[in-house]
Design a protein around this motif. Structure first.
Motif, PDB file in Angstrom:
ATOM      1  N   SER A  25      39.725  26.058  36.477  1.00 46.13           N
ATOM      2  CA  SER A  25      38.342  25.994  36.959  1.00 46.13           C
ATOM      3  C   SER A  25      37.976  27.264  37.720  1.00 46.13           C
ATOM      4  CB  SER A  25      38.149  24.778  37.862  1.00 46.13           C
ATOM      5  OG  SER A  25      38.334  23.588  37.148  1.00 46.13           O
ATOM      6  N   ILE A  26      38.895  27.751  38.546  1.00 52.13           N
ATOM      7  CA  ILE A  26      38.642  28.988  39.290  1.00 52.13           C
ATOM      8  C   ILE A  26      38.497  30.157  38.321  1.00 52.13           C
ATOM      9  CG2 ILE A  26      39.713  30.661  40.857  1.00 52.13           C
ATOM     10  CD1 ILE A  26      40.839  28.228  42.407  1.00 52.13           C
ATOM     11  N   ALA A  27      39.368  30.217  37.326  1.00 52.15           N
ATOM     12  CA  ALA A  27      39.285  31.308  36.346  1.00 52.15           C
ATOM     13  C   ALA A  27      37.965  31.220  35.569  1.00 52.15           C
ATOM     14  CB  ALA A  27      40.466  31.256  35.383  1.00 52.15           C
ATOM     15  N   ASP A  28      37.567  30.021  35.169  1.00 55.36           N
ATOM     16  CA  ASP A  28      36.291  29.859  34.467  1.00 55.36           C
ATOM     17  C   ASP A  28      35.123  30.254  35.353  1.00 55.36           C
ATOM     18  OD1 ASP A  28      37.641  28.968  32.253  1.00 55.36           O
ATOM     19  OD2 ASP A  28      37.215  26.830  32.598  1.00 55.36           O
ATOM     20  N   THR A  29      35.183  29.861  36.618  1.00 53.90           N
ATOM     21  CA  THR A  29      34.110  30.200  37.558  1.00 53.90           C
ATOM     22  C   THR A  29      34.021  31.710  37.748  1.00 53.90           C
ATOM     23  OG1 THR A  29      34.445  28.091  38.693  1.00 53.90           O
ATOM     24  CG2 THR A  29      33.233  29.793  39.884  1.00 53.90           C
ATOM     25  N   GLU A  30      35.174  32.356  37.881  1.00 54.93           N
ATOM     26  CA  GLU A  30      35.165  33.815  38.033  1.00 54.93           C
ATOM     27  C   GLU A  30      34.615  34.496  36.789  1.00 54.93           C
ATOM     28  OE1 GLU A  30      39.199  34.741  39.012  1.00 54.93           O
ATOM     29  OE2 GLU A  30      38.940  34.214  41.124  1.00 54.93           O
ATOM     30  N   TYR A  31      34.994  33.981  35.609  1.00 60.12           N
ATOM     31  CA  TYR A  31      34.486  34.543  34.355  1.00 60.12           C
ATOM     32  C   TYR A  31      32.968  34.384  34.282  1.00 60.12           C
ATOM     33  CZ  TYR A  31      33.373  34.881  29.417  1.00 60.12           C
ATOM     34  OH  TYR A  31      32.801  35.218  28.231  1.00 60.12           O
TER      35      TYR A  31
END
Length: 190
Positions: A129-135
Motif C-alpha cells: 500500500s505504501i509503495a502504491d501510494t508513493e507511485y
C-alpha cells in the motif's frame, strides 16, 4: 509384502545398478511409536481449550463436583467410593488440571503462530500500500508538472490575438488577405 531389489553383481558400476523408481511411493516402514497428525491434535486441543474457557464448562464442572460430594456424603456406606476428605476428587481435579494446562498452552502457541502469519501478511500488505501510494503520488506530481505545460483556452486566444496583430502590422494595408484579392486573380493563379 515389499518387492525385493535385484542384487547387483560384485563388479557393477553406478550406471548399471538398479535404482529405486522415483515415480512410485516407497513401501511403508514399520515404526515402533504410533503416528499422529500434529494438526489434528492441535485442532483438538484448541477445541478443548475453547470449551474449558466457557461458562458451560464451569457449570458442568460445578454440577459434577456437587453430585460427587453429595453422593459420597448421603449415599449408603457401601456405595460411597470417596469418603470425606475426598482424596479421589482431588486427584481427579489435579489430573484434569494437569491435562488442561498443556492443552491451553498448545492452543495459545497455535494462536500465536497464526497471529505471526497474519502480522506478516498485514506488514506485506502495508508495504504494498505504501509503495502504491508513493507511485500514485509521483504520478500525480508528474501530471501536475505536465498540466503546467498544457495550453489553456485563454493562452491560445492570447497567442492567436498576438498573431493577428503581428499579421496586421506586416500587412500595413498591402491587401495580402484573400478577401481583399481581386476575383480574376484566382483564375490566373491556376
Amino acid at each position: 509384502m515389499a518387492p525385493e531389489r535385484e542384487r547387483t553383481p560384485a563388479g557393477a558400476t553406478a550406471s548399471t545398478r538398479a535404482r529405486a523408481r522415483l515415480d512410485q511411493p516407497r513401501p511403508p516402514r514399520r515404526r515402533l511409536l504410533p503416528e499422529w497428525d500434529p494438526e489434528a491434535f492441535g485442532r483438538l486441543s484448541e477445541r478443548i481449550a475453547r470449551f474449558l474457557g466457557t461458562g458451560r464448562f464451569i457449570v458442568w464442572m460445578t454440577v459434577v463436583i456437587i453430585a460427587w460430594v453429595l453422593w459420597n456424603i448421603f449415599a449408603p456406606g457401601d456405595l460411597r467410593f470417596d469418603n470425606y476428605p475426598f482424596i479421589f476428587l482431588t486427584l481427579m481435579l489435579s489430573l484434569q488440571a494437569s491435562y488442561a494446562a498443556p492443552l491451553i498452552l498448545l492452543a495459545q502457541n497455535r494462536q500465536d503462530d497464526r497471529d505471526k502469519v497474519n502480522l506478516e501478511q498485514d506488514r506485506r500488505q502495508n508495504e504494498r500500500s505504501i509503495a502504491d501510494t508513493e507511485y500514485l503520488t509521483r504520478e500525480i506530481a508528474a501530471l501536475r508538472i505536465g498540466l503546467g505545460e498544457v495550453a489553456t483556452r485563454d493562452w491560445i486566444r492570447s497567442e492567436l490575438q498576438d498573431l493577428v496583430k503581428e499579421l496586421e502590422e506586416r500587412v500595413d494595408g498591402h491587401g495580402v488577405f484573400p478577401a481583399e484579392r481581386s476575383p480574376g486573380r484566382d483564375v490566373e493563379d491556376r
